[in-house]
Scaffold this active site. Structure first.
Site, short mmCIF file in Angstrom:
data_model
loop_
_atom_site.label_atom_id
_atom_site.label_comp_id
_atom_site.label_asym_id
_atom_site.label_seq_id
_atom_site.Cartn_x
_atom_site.Cartn_y
_atom_site.Cartn_z
N LEU A 125 0.84 -1.20 0.00
CA LEU A 125 0.00 0.00 0.00
C LEU A 125 0.88 1.26 0.00
CD1 LEU A 125 -2.89 1.25 0.28
CD2 LEU A 125 -2.55 1.15 2.77
N ARG A 268 20.94 -9.14 39.86
CA ARG A 268 21.93 -8.07 39.98
C ARG A 268 21.95 -7.54 41.42
NH1 ARG A 268 26.61 -5.59 38.30
NH2 ARG A 268 26.39 -3.32 38.12
N GLU A 363 1.70 -0.03 10.01
CA GLU A 363 0.25 -0.25 9.90
C GLU A 363 -0.56 0.86 10.58
OE1 GLU A 363 -1.37 -4.16 10.10
OE2 GLU A 363 0.55 -5.10 9.67
N GLU A 367 -0.33 8.53 15.70
CA GLU A 367 -1.14 9.72 15.38
C GLU A 367 -2.35 9.35 14.53
OE1 GLU A 367 2.65 10.70 16.89
OE2 GLU A 367 2.22 9.49 15.12
#
Length: 379
Positions: A125, A268, A363, A367
């Site tokens: 597209l 850790r 895709e 926004e």
């Protein structure tokens, strides 16, 4: 409401998890560094039914629903998001476009090959100058007898070089007209149909992204999917479902990064205790776990609507937008929890961090999702 996984869903998740551990995990960084698109892995995925999740059994597929589809993409993306991305694009874009809008002859011709990964699918597209503005595309198809002559190019196409067939949306009417575009299925080897530049990407490097180029490419009218002028409308419907798959990809990234950070934080030791015992770290983990849970619930609600045949435009956009933004935040925090080691390739979080950003772009950007959501809630 029932939030327990069904037996089928548990089996699908377990199968995808085992596949990822056996066939993907040992090679993740090798493929990433070399930008290798491991075709043989997708062939294996096809044998296990992961390349035709939504395709009916009589056409070679697994005949499953969107809940199962989410789990396949999620489990694979926990190990390597780039493989999850390619499986998602193959299923929800190319294959699903033919499944949704092809006639019976077209389905019987192409879907068995796609569902088994005998063929890899691509979907086109986007163009160089039309990303979010898809209706402004320049690639054209002109009718000539019983054929169409296509000229132009598509870019940022997943499987643009290795794909055996591409569903391509091109302009057959006026630029900007939402009813001026038409979809065609074009097989590899068709004269005038070639691939162009392969992109050198920040992340998702084992998922191939390249141009499709059309130079007087003659395609028979029998390859047209649906009616002339319906291509753009078809694409928007395909993207409704595709957004769910990108949400699932995002969920997998977030879970992979979170699990790595959780494990590291418990191993850790600083100032005489595991860093997970410090509130600054434990609060990060709490936020990550909560946002992942919310993403998963949104995705499965969208999947429920999709399975029921109900409108999923708003929920699909919400799920994709939220999950994609969450995966970026979680990956970022996972690097932070690892400290300096998170910035090295010795630990998996730097790759999750690089891979995550695509999810807010591909895709439909964040926004664009907000535009889609706003339009639906303001009707």
């Amino acid at each position: 409401m029932n939030f327990d996984y069904s037996e089928t869903l548990e089996m699908v998740a377990s199968s995808a998890r085992e596949f990822a551990e056996q066939y993907i995990r040992p090679y993740v960084m090798e493929w990433d560094e070399a930008q290798t698109f491991p075709v043989e892995v997708f062939k294996k995925a096809g044998e296990l039914g992961f390349m035709g999740v939504l395709v009916p059994q009589e056409l070679g597929g697994s005949d499953l629903g969107y809940h199962e589809y989410i789990k396949v993409i999620e489990e694979i993306s926990i190990v390597d998001p780039s493989i999850g991305l390619s499986i998602a694009a193959h299923n929800s874009l190319c294959t699903n476009h033919i499944l949704s809008f092809g006639n019976e002859a077209q389905k019987k011709k192409w879907l068995p090959k796609l569902a088994t990964a005998e063929w890899i699918g691509a979907w086109g597209l986007t163009e160089h100058n039309t990303g979010s503005d898809a209706a402004g595309m320049s690639t054209t198809a002109v009718k000539d007898g019983d054929s169409w002559v296509i000229n132009g190019a598509k870019n940022f196409i997943t499987h643009g070089k290795s794909g055996d067939i591409a569903v391509v949306i091109v302009r057959t009417g006026e630029k900007g007209d939402s009813h001026g575009m038409t979809a065609f299925a074009i097989e590899k080897g068709t004269p005038g149909f070639t691939s162009g530049k392969k992109e050198n990407k920040l992340g998702m490097r084992a998922s191939e992204t390249a141009e499709l180029v059309f130079d007087n490419c003659r395609v028979p009218d029998a390859n047209r999917l649906g009616e002339v002028g319906d291509g753009f409308i078809q694409s928007m419907k395909i993207l409704d479902g595709g957004r769910i798959s990108i949400g699932a990809l995002s969920l997998g990234i977030a879970k992979g990064a979170y699990e790595a950070a959780l494990k590291y934080s418990q191993e850790r030791v600083q100032f005489g205790k595991p860093i997970s015992k410090f509130q600054a770290i434990s609060f990060k983990l709490a936020d990550m776990a909560t946002e992942i849970e919310a993403s998963e619930l949104l995705l499965h609600k969208a999947a429920f609507l999709k399975n029921e045949g109900r409108n999923v435009t708003k929920l699909g956009a919400m799920a994709k937008m939220y999950a994609s933004e969450v995966c970026v935040r979680v990956a970022n925090e996972a690097v932070q929890i690892h400290g300096g080691y998170g910035y090295t390739k010795d630990y998996p979080v730097e790759k999750f961090y690089r891979d995550s950003k695509l999810c807010t772009i591909g895709e439909g950007t964040t926004e664009i999702q907000k535009i889609v959501i706003a339009r639906n809630i303001l009707k």
